[in-house]
Design an enzyme around this catalytic site. Sequence first.
Site, PDB file in Angstrom:
ATOM      1  CG  ASP A 284      -3.242   1.679   5.863  1.00  0.00           C
ATOM      2  OD1 ASP A 284      -4.431   1.830   6.182  1.00  0.00           O
ATOM      3  OD2 ASP A 284      -2.828   1.787   4.700  1.00  0.00           O
TER       4      ASP A 284
HETATM    5  C1  FRU Z   1      -5.100   2.215   2.888  1.00  0.00           C
HETATM    6  C2  FRU Z   1      -4.668   3.576   2.432  1.00  0.00           C
HETATM    7  C3  FRU Z   1      -3.400   3.455   1.627  1.00  0.00           C
HETATM    8  C4  FRU Z   1      -2.763   4.792   1.788  1.00  0.00           C
HETATM    9  C5  FRU Z   1      -3.148   5.164   3.185  1.00  0.00           C
HETATM   10  C6  FRU Z   1      -3.387   6.616   3.366  1.00  0.00           C
HETATM   11  O1  FRU Z   1      -5.930   2.202   3.974  1.00  0.00           O
HETATM   12  O2  FRU Z   1      -5.686   4.170   1.670  1.00  0.00           O
HETATM   13  O3  FRU Z   1      -3.602   3.076   0.301  1.00  0.00           O
HETATM   14  O4  FRU Z   1      -1.389   4.734   1.632  1.00  0.00           O
HETATM   15  O5  FRU Z   1      -4.320   4.448   3.497  1.00  0.00           O
HETATM   16  O6  FRU Z   1      -3.597   6.937   4.707  1.00  0.00           O
END
Ligand code: FRU
Length: 679
Positions: A57
């Site tokens: 993300d």
């Molecule tokens: C979304 C996610 C979030 C989390 C992050 C962990 O893609 O699963 O919910 O904070 O990635 O890397």
Amino acid sequence: MQSTRTLLLTLGLSAALFSCATTSVTPPPGFPLPRATYDEQWRPQVHFTPQRNWMNDPNGLVYLDGEYHLFYQHNPFGNTWGHMSWGHAVSKDLVHWEELPVAIPEAEDIAIFSGAAVYDKNNTSGLGTAANPPLVAIFTGWNKSTNNQSQYIASSTDKGRTWTRYGTAPVLDIGSTESRDPKVFWHEPGKQWIMVFAKAKEHKVAIYGSKDLKNWNHLSDFGPYGSEGDVWEVPDLIQLPVDGDPTKKKWVMIVSVNGGSLYGGSGIQYFPGEFNGTTFTPDPLPVVSEPTGVVFADFEGPTYGDWVATGDAFGTGPAQGALPGQSPVTGFKGKGLVNTFLNFDQGTGTLTSPEFLINKPFITFLMGGGNHPGETAMNLLVDGKVVRSATGQDSEALRAKFFDVADLKGKKAKLQILDTHTGGWGHINVDHIMFTDAVVNEMEFKTLWADFGKDFYAGVTYDNLPTDEKIWIGWMSNWQYAGALPTYPWRNAQSIPRKLSLKTTPEGLRLAQEPIQALKTQRGVNFSAGNLPVSQVNERLKAAGVRGKTLEVLLEIDAKDAEALGLKLHKSSAEQTVITYNRAAERISVDRTQAGEGSFSNGFPEVHAAPLKNVGDTLTLHVILDTSSIEVFAEDGRVVFSDLTLSSPSSDGIELFSTGGDPVVRKLEVFELKSIWKK
Ligand code: FRU
């Protein structure tokens, strides 16, 4: 017709150069990473990727003093998910990025998950000074020993270069193992900060308020609503002018859904609505009307009637729900369905329909069971050949699926349900097969999806932009296969930053997206043609030798003079990525089934389609093509696709096509896109 020049964009492919290094190592502090070449096969040339290692993300998107910050979920130690930390890059134009050292590293107590950053210009947090207000990052800390997920903050007073965590305790702990991904903005009418974060398994967005970013009060929860999927993640709450009118603003709640989004895996839905400072109230969801059509088979009788079964998986007639030893089966209509769990996963066989005439544009059906393309499947056969095929999604829940058969009208066909897989999920569930004039995919029509491709997730907007614009970036991948993508020494990219708007359409308010203007700086040699039929434009493209792995394409084409039309990109004799607009069906699709490498995941070689209504006389497409992705903005961005495509180095052709007519291309412009990494 303007100038035509040759676009010859060759990619120096040096995957081989990297094959000797098998692990990525992080040197001791103070030693810079050996610079990756950015010439590797599939290395995006106009999208951000870290030099090496894993990324998911986008996090902490914030602008300050001429710099756009992009933090991101990063594993500094390897090319798979783990050791989650905030990687960091900055840009002066949202196009060219400079990668900086890891900003917030995984700490002993917690891994640093997704979150936001804000410019606390009035120093409400007291973590800076009035003269030098801080940037404050608000993120989820995942405590690996307790599994707790809580919200923490950290601050920086040196333009995001160094960060200090605010103590070791969270600022908000609701005692949950599934509460994550805070996004924060200043709400001027309420004179406070608003935080939204996901209560992932409850399919809720929690809304909190704070005066100082440290003490948070619960205001309300939103959800479940729309598509629930397995988990809700990475919410954002933004306000946008309607049709560009700053006096008419509307709130939009954005929610990422993982597991069971439109094509399986992850995707983003949004909800226009109202936010009164405390509560978000969504507008009603779109109404889905049953399509007109005829039911071909609903498997309600004691036998399969005139369908012919072979093997031992089907038995003598339809099942009534789950079979002995099977988890609950849901989502079928009436009492009966085809269910090949009869001899558990071991049973195999086929069930073939009588011949019928294709006389409607769609065959719709409900399907669940194993995700083994070609092995647990329903095939459409014309002249004994498989012309369409669908499989389950490794779930007992039947979901609406369909074959788009507009181009097969008038042909005689059979449907064949087959189960030849004997391992895990070696069965298929099918029900309610209809021939219809339209599609009833509730997932597609009830949920407002921000993107109809498979590779746009965890999208969030920038804080503190110097203009009123709302710009967001999404992770260009999908949890279904992100870890299996065959790229090295990095994995996964961020999307092109996109400007968001809200548009009134006959179907209701819709989110629209367009690539940021600044991307134009990457335009190189240009081919253009206008007011010529598709056939002649193709001749000119060919004569001019137009080709490329990284291209921007702007197309305006008469939409009414052909049954189907579109573009083939990354084309060679063996490969192509195809964008098709189908007028009768009012649909647009991106087909990456022949795009190139796709064998690493069942969920990759697919066709992704979206309804595209009210196109009028001219269809407009804006396409950003990179070495390993395509982003399609149709009709001023009211329908968008982001899809990864892993084509071979030599697949770099571009061609228009049409069936049932030779429509006039009003305007075609093809620009080479120059690499953002090379000076
Ligand atoms: C979304 C996610 C979030 C989390 C992050 C962990 O893609 O699963 O919910 O904070 O990635 O890397």
